[in-house]
Scaffold this active site. Structure first.
Site, PDB file in Angstrom:
ATOM      1  N   HIS A 182     -38.362 -20.021   4.612  1.00 20.70           N
ATOM      2  CA  HIS A 182     -39.409 -21.030   4.764  1.00 20.70           C
ATOM      3  C   HIS A 182     -38.809 -22.406   4.467  1.00 20.70           C
ATOM      4  O   HIS A 182     -38.161 -22.585   3.430  1.00 20.70           O
ATOM      5  CB  HIS A 182     -40.542 -20.822   3.752  1.00 20.70           C
ATOM      6  CG  HIS A 182     -41.300 -19.540   3.882  1.00 20.70           C
ATOM      7  ND1 HIS A 182     -42.565 -19.479   4.402  1.00 20.70           N
ATOM      8  CD2 HIS A 182     -40.974 -18.263   3.532  1.00 20.70           C
ATOM      9  CE1 HIS A 182     -43.002 -18.228   4.357  1.00 20.70           C
ATOM     10  NE2 HIS A 182     -42.059 -17.471   3.839  1.00 20.70           N
ATOM     11  N   GLY A 201     -43.163 -11.329  -2.701  1.00 21.46           N
ATOM     12  CA  GLY A 201     -44.269 -11.732  -1.838  1.00 21.46           C
ATOM     13  C   GLY A 201     -43.949 -11.678  -0.352  1.00 21.46           C
ATOM     14  O   GLY A 201     -44.640 -12.287   0.458  1.00 21.46           O
ATOM     15  N   GLN A 202     -42.901 -10.920   0.008  1.00 22.09           N
ATOM     16  CA  GLN A 202     -42.548 -10.831   1.428  1.00 22.09           C
ATOM     17  C   GLN A 202     -43.591 -10.011   2.180  1.00 22.09           C
ATOM     18  O   GLN A 202     -43.974  -8.921   1.727  1.00 22.09           O
ATOM     19  CB  GLN A 202     -41.161 -10.184   1.584  1.00 22.09           C
ATOM     20  CG  GLN A 202     -40.660 -10.157   3.026  1.00 22.09           C
ATOM     21  CD  GLN A 202     -39.218  -9.646   3.141  1.00 22.09           C
ATOM     22  OE1 GLN A 202     -38.626  -9.184   2.156  1.00 22.09           O
ATOM     23  NE2 GLN A 202     -38.676  -9.728   4.334  1.00 22.09           N
ATOM     24  N   HIS A 259     -36.563 -14.305   6.853  1.00 21.02           N
ATOM     25  CA  HIS A 259     -36.945 -15.667   7.248  1.00 21.02           C
ATOM     26  C   HIS A 259     -36.826 -16.583   6.042  1.00 21.02           C
ATOM     27  O   HIS A 259     -37.115 -16.176   4.914  1.00 21.02           O
ATOM     28  CB  HIS A 259     -38.359 -15.707   7.826  1.00 21.02           C
ATOM     29  CG  HIS A 259     -39.392 -15.028   6.977  1.00 21.02           C
ATOM     30  ND1 HIS A 259     -39.524 -13.655   6.950  1.00 21.02           N
ATOM     31  CD2 HIS A 259     -40.317 -15.520   6.127  1.00 21.02           C
ATOM     32  CE1 HIS A 259     -40.499 -13.339   6.115  1.00 21.02           C
ATOM     33  NE2 HIS A 259     -41.002 -14.445   5.592  1.00 21.02           N
ATOM     34  N   ASN A 308     -38.749 -15.292   0.491  1.00 21.73           N
ATOM     35  CA  ASN A 308     -39.488 -14.254  -0.231  1.00 21.73           C
ATOM     36  C   ASN A 308     -38.849 -12.911   0.083  1.00 21.73           C
ATOM     37  O   ASN A 308     -38.598 -12.593   1.249  1.00 21.73           O
ATOM     38  CB  ASN A 308     -40.960 -14.253   0.195  1.00 21.73           C
ATOM     39  CG  ASN A 308     -41.677 -15.524  -0.222  1.00 21.73           C
ATOM     40  OD1 ASN A 308     -41.386 -16.092  -1.266  1.00 21.73           O
ATOM     41  ND2 ASN A 308     -42.619 -15.975   0.595  1.00 21.73           N
ATOM     42  N   ASP A 355     -44.664 -22.275  11.057  1.00 16.46           N
ATOM     43  CA  ASP A 355     -45.482 -21.212  10.473  1.00 16.46           C
ATOM     44  C   ASP A 355     -46.909 -21.313  11.011  1.00 16.46           C
ATOM     45  O   ASP A 355     -47.460 -22.407  11.143  1.00 16.46           O
ATOM     46  CB  ASP A 355     -45.480 -21.319   8.941  1.00 16.46           C
ATOM     47  CG  ASP A 355     -45.952 -20.045   8.278  1.00 16.46           C
ATOM     48  OD1 ASP A 355     -45.121 -19.353   7.667  1.00 16.46           O
ATOM     49  OD2 ASP A 355     -47.164 -19.725   8.373  1.00 16.46           O
ATOM     50  N   ILE A 356     -47.500 -20.167  11.298  1.00 21.92           N
ATOM     51  CA  ILE A 356     -48.831 -20.131  11.905  1.00 21.92           C
ATOM     52  C   ILE A 356     -49.923 -20.523  10.896  1.00 21.92           C
ATOM     53  O   ILE A 356     -51.005 -20.961  11.296  1.00 21.92           O
ATOM     54  CB  ILE A 356     -49.086 -18.721  12.511  1.00 21.92           C
ATOM     55  CG1 ILE A 356     -50.142 -18.770  13.593  1.00 21.92           C
ATOM     56  CG2 ILE A 356     -49.439 -17.700  11.444  1.00 21.92           C
ATOM     57  CD1 ILE A 356     -50.206 -17.526  14.459  1.00 21.92           C
TER      58      ILE A 356
END
Ligand code: AMP
Ligand code: ZN
Length: 114
Positions: free
Chosen positions: A102, A93-94, A100, A87, A30-31
Site C-alpha cells: 500500500h 490484517g492481510q 501488495h 499487511n 485502491d478501490i
C-alpha cells in the site's frame, strides 16, 4: 481465468485504475481509499505474501520498492512523504493473498497503526 483477484487485475479481466505497469510490477488505485492517495503496487507474478519471496527474488523486491517510490513521486508525494505498508497474514490484517504494498499519502499517518 485466475481465482486470485489481483491476478485478474494483472490479466485485465477485472478493471482497475492502473497508474503504472512494467514487465514485473503493476500499480493501481485502491478501490476503498483510506487516504487522499491510496495505491497498491503488486508483482505481476502471483506471490501470496512477502513471506513467499526468497533469495532468488531480490530483483523483484527491488523493482517493487522502486515502483512504489516512482508512483509516490508521480502522485506528488515526494515533499510531503508517504507510508508503505505490506499487511502480512492474519495478524497483519492481510485480506487479499497476492502480495501488495500500500502507498498511502496526502494526509498525516498516525503511529502506531491500529
Ligand atoms: P490488505 O487488507 O492489505 O490485504 O489490502 C487489500 C486491499 O485491496 C484493500 O485496501 C482493498 O480496498 C483493496 N482492494 C480489494 N479489491 C480491490 C479491487 N478490485 N481493486 C482495487 N483495490 C482492491
Ligand atoms: Zn494472484
Amino acid at each position: 481465468m485466475s481465482e486470485c483477484l489481483f491476478c485478474r487485475i494483472v490479466e485485465k479481466t477485472i478493471p482497475a485504475k492502473v497508474v503504472h505497469e512494467d514487465d514485473q510490477t503493476l500499480a493501481f488505485d485502491d478501490i476503498h481509499p483510506q487516504a487522499p492517495v491510496h495505491t497498491l503496487v503488486i508483482p505481476k507474478r502471483h506471490v501470496a505474501s512477502i513471506q513467499d519471496l526468497g533469495e532468488s527474488d531480490q530483483a523483484l523486491l527491488v523493482r517493487l520498492l522502486l515502483t512504489c517510490t516512482k508512483v509516490a513521486n508521480d502522485k506528488g508525494l515526494a515533499d510531503s512523504g508517504f507510508r508503505l505498508v505490506a499487511n502480512t497474514g492474519r495478524n497483519g490484517g492481510q485480506t487479499v493473498f497476492h502480495l501488495h504494498v500500500h502507498i498511502m499519502g496526502g494526509r498525516h499517518m498516525g503511529w502506531p497503526p491500529g
